[in-house]
Motif scaffolding. Structure first.
Motif, PDB file in Angstrom:
ATOM      1  N   PRO A   1      52.848  44.886  -4.043  1.00 20.96           N
ATOM      2  CA  PRO A   1      53.847  43.841  -4.287  1.00 20.96           C
ATOM      3  C   PRO A   1      55.077  44.432  -4.965  1.00 20.96           C
ATOM      4  CG  PRO A   1      51.993  43.604  -5.803  1.00 20.96           C
ATOM      5  CD  PRO A   1      51.638  44.693  -4.834  1.00 20.96           C
ATOM      6  N   ALA A   2      56.229  43.849  -4.695  1.00 22.87           N
ATOM      7  CA  ALA A   2      57.468  44.303  -5.329  1.00 22.87           C
ATOM      8  C   ALA A   2      57.407  44.000  -6.814  1.00 22.87           C
ATOM      9  CB  ALA A   2      58.659  43.604  -4.688  1.00 22.87           C
ATOM     10  N   LYS A   3      57.945  44.897  -7.603  1.00 21.58           N
ATOM     11  CA  LYS A   3      57.967  44.685  -9.052  1.00 21.58           C
ATOM     12  C   LYS A   3      58.997  43.605  -9.371  1.00 21.58           C
ATOM     13  CE  LYS A   3      56.446  49.237 -10.384  1.00 21.58           C
ATOM     14  NZ  LYS A   3      56.696  50.430 -11.169  1.00 21.58           N
TER      15      LYS A   3
END
Length: 93
Positions: A74-76
């Motif tokens: 997942p994107a931070k």
């Protein structure tokens, strides 16, 4: 409509189960569910809870992260920037 992650987890369950030459019934028993429930997990029709994911990993002799290999991380989340007029927290400038 199925979620892509649910479909991916289901595919991993199915592949590993077949690699071990287990029937859906044989996998369902230690997990405490019916073979129909295993079918639904494998097809991505039902969501897999965290507890069930642990039971599946145990029964299939794999670590839990096996189900997430090759799945994009997942994107931070971006750090929240202060808005004009916000007061600094304790110890702030």
């Amino acid at each position: 409509m199925t979620d892509i992650l649910e479909s991916r987890i289901g595919a991993c369950v199915s592949i590993r189960r077949r690699d071990l030459n287990l029937t859906q019934r044989a996998l369902a028993e230690p997990c405490g569910v019916s073979f129909q429930q295993i079918q639904k997990y494998e097809r991505g029709q039902n969501r897999v809870s965290a507890a069930m994911l642990w039971h599946l990993a145990t029964a299939l002799a794999v670590p839990v992260d096996y189900f997430f290999q090759d799945f994009p991380a997942p994107a931070k989340a971006a750090a929240a920037s202060p808005k004009p007029g916000d007061r600094p927290g304790p110890g702030g400038a």
